[in-house]
Write an enzyme that holds these catalytic residues in place. Structure first.
Site, PDB file in Angstrom:
ATOM      1  N   GLU A  68       0.860  -1.178   0.000  1.00 17.04           N
ATOM      2  CA  GLU A  68       0.000   0.000   0.000  1.00 17.04           C
ATOM      3  C   GLU A  68       0.897   1.229   0.000  1.00 17.04           C
ATOM      4  O   GLU A  68       1.971   1.211   0.599  1.00 17.04           O
ATOM      5  CB  GLU A  68      -0.905   0.056   1.236  1.00 17.04           C
ATOM      6  CG  GLU A  68      -2.007  -0.987   1.265  1.00 17.04           C
ATOM      7  CD  GLU A  68      -1.548  -2.311   1.851  1.00 17.04           C
ATOM      8  OE1 GLU A  68      -2.211  -3.326   1.583  1.00 17.04           O
ATOM      9  OE2 GLU A  68      -0.516  -2.337   2.551  1.00 17.04           O
ATOM     10  N   TYR A  98       7.708   2.376  -7.457  1.00 16.87           N
ATOM     11  CA  TYR A  98       7.032   1.081  -7.555  1.00 16.87           C
ATOM     12  C   TYR A  98       6.585   0.774  -8.982  1.00 16.87           C
ATOM     13  O   TYR A  98       6.742  -0.357  -9.455  1.00 16.87           O
ATOM     14  CB  TYR A  98       5.846   1.027  -6.593  1.00 16.87           C
ATOM     15  CG  TYR A  98       6.250   1.137  -5.141  1.00 16.87           C
ATOM     16  CD1 TYR A  98       7.307   0.390  -4.630  1.00 16.87           C
ATOM     17  CD2 TYR A  98       5.583   1.993  -4.274  1.00 16.87           C
ATOM     18  CE1 TYR A  98       7.694   0.500  -3.299  1.00 16.87           C
ATOM     19  CE2 TYR A  98       5.953   2.103  -2.942  1.00 16.87           C
ATOM     20  CZ  TYR A  98       7.008   1.356  -2.466  1.00 16.87           C
ATOM     21  OH  TYR A  98       7.378   1.462  -1.147  1.00 16.87           O
TER      22      TYR A  98
END
Length: 154
Positions: free
Chosen positions: A111, A123
């Site tokens: 998350e 990411y």
């Protein structure tokens, strides 16, 4: 992966209890809502896969990952403000992914705050893809902030 990973300027190794003060200091400087020292200690005791990134014997980053069945969950990847923007986040992330692969994980989840554009970029460049949103997941200055849920097949 139990051996330390080295780069010309950095070393990644397993976190120990003796690292907790330095790790907590990085948390406090990097995040508005840092993990407590107690939470970090609990992560070592579970045991999660807890790593530190050092430059010149100084802790400048850390990661915490849980593993269950064939899934990994990156719970925390944190760099000190002065260590950001120099490729160390990618070095630590690549190490975490390699550990997950070595433990037979087939997917890794995480998350991230939508407001953390730098982390999202890291990411996505590393092959993570957006799965969804967890509403009101994080504490924020004016209440709560959503979390983007990302995943990468390994």
């Amino acid at each position: 992966m139990s051996a330390a990973v080295q780069a010309p300027r950095a070393v990644i190794r397993r976190m120990t209890e003796s690292d907790l003060d330095a790790v907590h200091d990085v948390e406090r400087r990097a995040y508005d809502y840092p993990w407590s020292r107690g939470i970090l200690l609990d992560c070592l005791r579970v045991p999660y896969e807890c790593e530190v990134l050092e430059e010149g014997r100084r802790v400048v980053g850390h990661s915490v990952m849980s593993l269950a069945a064939d899934e990994a969950h990156l719970l925390n990847l944190c760099l000190a403000p002065e260590a950001q923007g120099r490729g160390l986040g990618r070095l630590l992330l690549d190490h975490v992914v390699a550990v997950a692969v070595s433990k037979a994980a087939r997917v890794i989840f995480l998350e991230v705050r939508p407001s953390n554009a730098r982390a999202i970029q890291l990411y996505l460049r590393a092959g993570f893809r957006r799965l969804g949103v967890r509403r009101n997941y994080y504490r924020a200055g004016t209440g709560r902030e959503d979390a983007l849920v990302l995943a990468r097949r390994l």
